[in-house]
Structure formats: structure tokens, C-alpha cells
Enzyme design. Structure first.
Site, PDB file in Angstrom:
ATOM      1  N   LYS A   1      34.315  41.282  36.637  1.00 27.20           N
ATOM      2  CA  LYS A   1      33.651  40.508  35.549  1.00 27.20           C
ATOM      3  C   LYS A   1      34.001  41.059  34.117  1.00 27.20           C
ATOM      4  CE  LYS A   1      29.827  41.961  37.410  1.00 27.20           C
ATOM      5  NZ  LYS A   1      28.176  42.033  37.875  1.00 27.20           N
ATOM      6  N   CYS A   2      35.246  41.219  33.774  1.00 26.77           N
ATOM      7  CA  CYS A   2      35.473  41.743  32.494  1.00 26.77           C
ATOM      8  C   CYS A   2      36.464  40.766  31.769  1.00 26.77           C
ATOM      9  CB  CYS A   2      36.553  43.000  32.444  1.00 26.77           C
ATOM     10  SG  CYS A   2      37.319  43.415  31.244  1.00 26.77           S
ATOM     11  N   GLY A   3      36.378  40.435  30.608  1.00 30.49           N
ATOM     12  CA  GLY A   3      37.146  39.477  29.757  1.00 30.49           C
ATOM     13  C   GLY A   3      38.881  39.640  29.884  1.00 30.49           C
TER      14      GLY A   3
END
Length: 172
Positions: free
Chosen positions: A57-59
Site C-alpha cells: 500500500k505504498c506510492g
């Protein structure tokens, strides 16, 4: 059993021990994969390895696409990509099963992935502790990359923002 057969049998039985003893210290780590099966890093001896701490769930999560592309394109030439999911930066899914499903379904990830682990601080796993010591750089965020050369000793570090296929990575 004749003498030759006994020698061959002894050599075959001793081979796994000999390979393990010859494994470079940096790769001499056994852990579990996302699937719960053993993951022995010695199996990658003699190959270039891109080690990356990942988060679902990271950019920077879209880097999975390039990592998988590199793995598919260069694995026959000896490249290994190895993912190490971590929730150190509070951006990973809750369970190994969820992480594995996300990586497979969203990015088609087939490269080896270890079970969730810590890559920073006091809880840093021993493998990442060695990588950080070898480069004087610990991950400061998700998708920090280390490139281990085939000698199993030389390590290069690349910050999160450096894409897996960036010229500076590919040059190494």
C-alpha cells in the site's frame, strides 16, 4: 555395492552440505517464503540478486511491475529478484497470504518473496542487517533496493526513488 557406487552415493549425499559450506556469508540465510515454504538464499549463489523491501500500500508499489519485468527478462541470464515485504513503514497488508495474493493478482509477481519481516531498527532481520552494514545504508522507506553481485560479497544500494531499471542499476 562396489567401491565406485559407494563413492558416488557418498558424494551425492554430501553435496548439499558442501554447497551450504561454500555459500557466501551474506547469502547464508534461511527463512520462510510467503507460501510458508523454506527459502534458502544460498540457492542464489553465483547470481546477481536484486533485494527489495516491499509494501503493498505504498506510492512506490508500482515498482513491482518493473521488478517482475526484469525478473522475467533476465532470470535465464542469472538475475534473481527477491522481495521482502515489511510493515516497518505501516504500509503492508496484515498477513503473508494477503501480501502474496495482492502481488500475484495485481502485478503477476513470480519472483521469490520472503515472509513479512523487519528491515529497519532493532528488529531488523539479520540479512538486512548485513546488507545495511555492507553499504552503510539501511532502508529509509519501502522499495529500497540492494544489488548483490554474483560474487556474493559486493553490494550496491539504491534508494526508494531509483527505479529498478534505472541506468545506474543497469550499469552494475
Amino acid at each position: 555395492m562396489n567401491m565406485f557406487a559407494r563413492f558416488v552415493s557418498a558424494a551425492v549425499l554430501a553435496a548439499p552440505l558442501a554447497a551450504s559450506a561454500a555459500c557466501p556469508a551474506l547469502l547464508n540465510h534461511q527463512m520462510k517464503g510467503l507460501d510458508g515454504k523454506p527459502l534458502d538464499l544460498c540457492q542464489f549463489e553465483g547470481r546477481a540478486i536484486i533485494v527489495v523491501n516491499t509494501a503493498s500500500k505504498c506510492g512506490y508499489t508500482p515498482q513491482f511491475e518493473k521488478l517482475e519485468g526484469m525478473y522475467k527478462r533476465y532470470r535465464e541470464k542469472g538475475l534473481v529478484v527477491a522481495g521482502f515485504p515489511s510493515n516497518d513503514f505501516r504500509q503492508e497488508l496484515a498477513t503473508n497470504a494477503e501480501v502474496g495474493e495482492f502481488c500475484r493478482l495485481t502485478y503477476g509477481v513470480q519472483f521469490p518473496m520472503a515472509e513479512k519481516t523487519s528491515v529497519t531498527g532493532d528488529a531488523m532481520n539479520p540479512f538486512f542487517r548485513q546488507l545495511a552494514a555492507a553499504t552503510n545504508q539501511a532502508p529509509r522507506w519501502n522499495f529500497h533496493k540492494y544489488l548483490i553481485e554474483p560474487d556474493g560479497k559486493t553490494v550496491h544500494s539504491f534508494a526508494t526513488g531509483v527505479e529498478p531499471d534505472a541506468a545506474e542499476v543497469m550499469a552494475k
